[in-house]
Scaffold this motif. Sequence first.
Motif, PDB file in Angstrom:
ATOM      1  N   VAL A 133       0.647  -1.369  -0.347  1.00  0.00           N
ATOM      2  CA  VAL A 133      -0.113   0.165  -0.278  1.00  0.00           C
ATOM      3  C   VAL A 133       0.790   1.332   0.116  1.00  0.00           C
ATOM      4  CG1 VAL A 133      -1.482   1.399   1.265  1.00  0.00           C
ATOM      5  CG2 VAL A 133      -2.272  -1.375   1.381  1.00  0.00           C
ATOM      6  N   GLU A 134       1.998   1.166   0.921  1.00  0.00           N
ATOM      7  CA  GLU A 134       2.405   2.415   0.917  1.00  0.00           C
ATOM      8  C   GLU A 134       3.432   2.700  -0.284  1.00  0.00           C
ATOM      9  OE1 GLU A 134       6.080   3.628   3.672  1.00  0.00           O
ATOM     10  OE2 GLU A 134       5.175   2.485   4.601  1.00  0.00           O
ATOM     11  N   LYS A 135       4.149   0.895  -1.015  1.00  0.00           N
ATOM     12  CA  LYS A 135       4.967   1.925  -2.022  1.00  0.00           C
ATOM     13  C   LYS A 135       3.751   2.066  -3.152  1.00  0.00           C
ATOM     14  CE  LYS A 135       7.446  -0.915  -5.788  1.00  0.00           C
ATOM     15  NZ  LYS A 135       7.808  -2.710  -6.073  1.00  0.00           N
ATOM     16  N   TYR A 136       2.430   1.583  -3.745  1.00  0.00           N
ATOM     17  CA  TYR A 136       1.794   2.292  -4.624  1.00  0.00           C
ATOM     18  C   TYR A 136       1.151   3.297  -3.812  1.00  0.00           C
ATOM     19  CZ  TYR A 136       3.708  -2.159  -7.006  1.00  0.00           C
ATOM     20  OH  TYR A 136       4.408  -2.850  -7.852  1.00  0.00           O
ATOM     21  N   GLN A 137       1.398   4.511  -3.296  1.00  0.00           N
ATOM     22  CA  GLN A 137      -0.010   5.670  -2.532  1.00  0.00           C
ATOM     23  C   GLN A 137      -0.199   6.241  -3.402  1.00  0.00           C
ATOM     24  OE1 GLN A 137       1.299   7.511   0.917  1.00  0.00           O
ATOM     25  NE2 GLN A 137       3.688   7.229   0.229  1.00  0.00           N
ATOM     26  N   ASN A 138       0.507   6.498  -4.425  1.00  0.00           N
ATOM     27  CA  ASN A 138       0.722   7.288  -5.652  1.00  0.00           C
ATOM     28  C   ASN A 138       0.149   6.788  -7.067  1.00  0.00           C
ATOM     29  OD1 ASN A 138       2.527   9.080  -4.037  1.00  0.00           O
ATOM     30  ND2 ASN A 138       4.106   8.421  -4.387  1.00  0.00           N
TER      31      ASN A 138
END
Length: 369
Positions: A342-347
Amino acid sequence: MSFFKKLFGKKEQQIQINRNRYAEFWQWFEQHQQDFHRIVDELNQDTIQADFFDKLSPELAKVHGGIFFLTGMLDPQTAELILTPDGVVANIVFVEELVAAAPEIPGWKFTALKPASDIQQTSIGMHGHEFSQKTLSFYLKDHEEYPDETDLVVVHDQYNEAQKAEFLQAVYIFLDNYLGEYDSITKLDQVSLQFRQDAEKELMPIDRLKNILILKNSEISRLDKITRSSTDDDEYISLEGETNEGLPLVAILNSTLLTWDQKASHPWMMLVEIPYAGQNSSGMPSATDYELLNAIEEELLDELKDFEGYLNIGRETGNNLRTMYFACKEFRKPAKVIDQVVEKYQNNFEIDVSLFKDKYWRCLNKFGR
């Protein structure tokens, strides 16, 4: 060698990031702990909110979202800070790790998850009713189709249908306090309310519930030894359908697992829902999004191996949403893995995660298998 450095380097980096967050929180807490101890001891409702709660909440949010707290004096010298995910399974591991990283501070006790209470001290007053051993009884409902399910039926002497939601809320709070938050989450599959006259079995006093759950969990402990592997060799099916608006839906599912008779051995279901912009392609992902969605799935599969207790049931795509289904033996590792994703692909995506007890995979019944 470079491949393995890349593969494991990211994992170690995330572990270190979490450790740093935990350390920074406790460093901040130690700087203010004397003032916080005094505030908790005084228990002045006019100041505790502004001088403790309002300061603590944003610092916990820096560690991880969804960490809440309770506090009070454990004894005349010791203040206790209880950190809780407030029933959200995916956040349990982060609460546990944060408390495990706590330093020894004289005059403080730090507790992960709401602890169990003695039945004599467990009484909840809500919605004009008392919820205690005086008013509550129970039985475990039997299911021929779901023999290993722990389905708790609670009876309250003054239960009425008009206040069903309020009664159920109070029962959940009572169970959290009596059993402890961890056991309330992990040892119960279903909780419902019933009128005394409609009880299907002999009622037992609520103070027997802890011992009954110990026996029940001993009966189903055989499930812990059941694993699955080589799911790549299983049979897979492709299902096609459409929404009420006529948009296409496509699901690819492991049909061997859907008909498996040992589902209860992997009782934790993780749903990963990823919305995307498919307005210009009949609700299906663009080529760019499709590649990203597949990359996310591959990352999850790399970390969540079938032989380690994590089964990829399949995925559904359409109507601007990709949903992935994983059945798991436990919930801690999946929670940490998906948190990193989730953090890696938040953008790129606003990924929504649901991690919950579903011992017989009922959430998959919609696929008709």
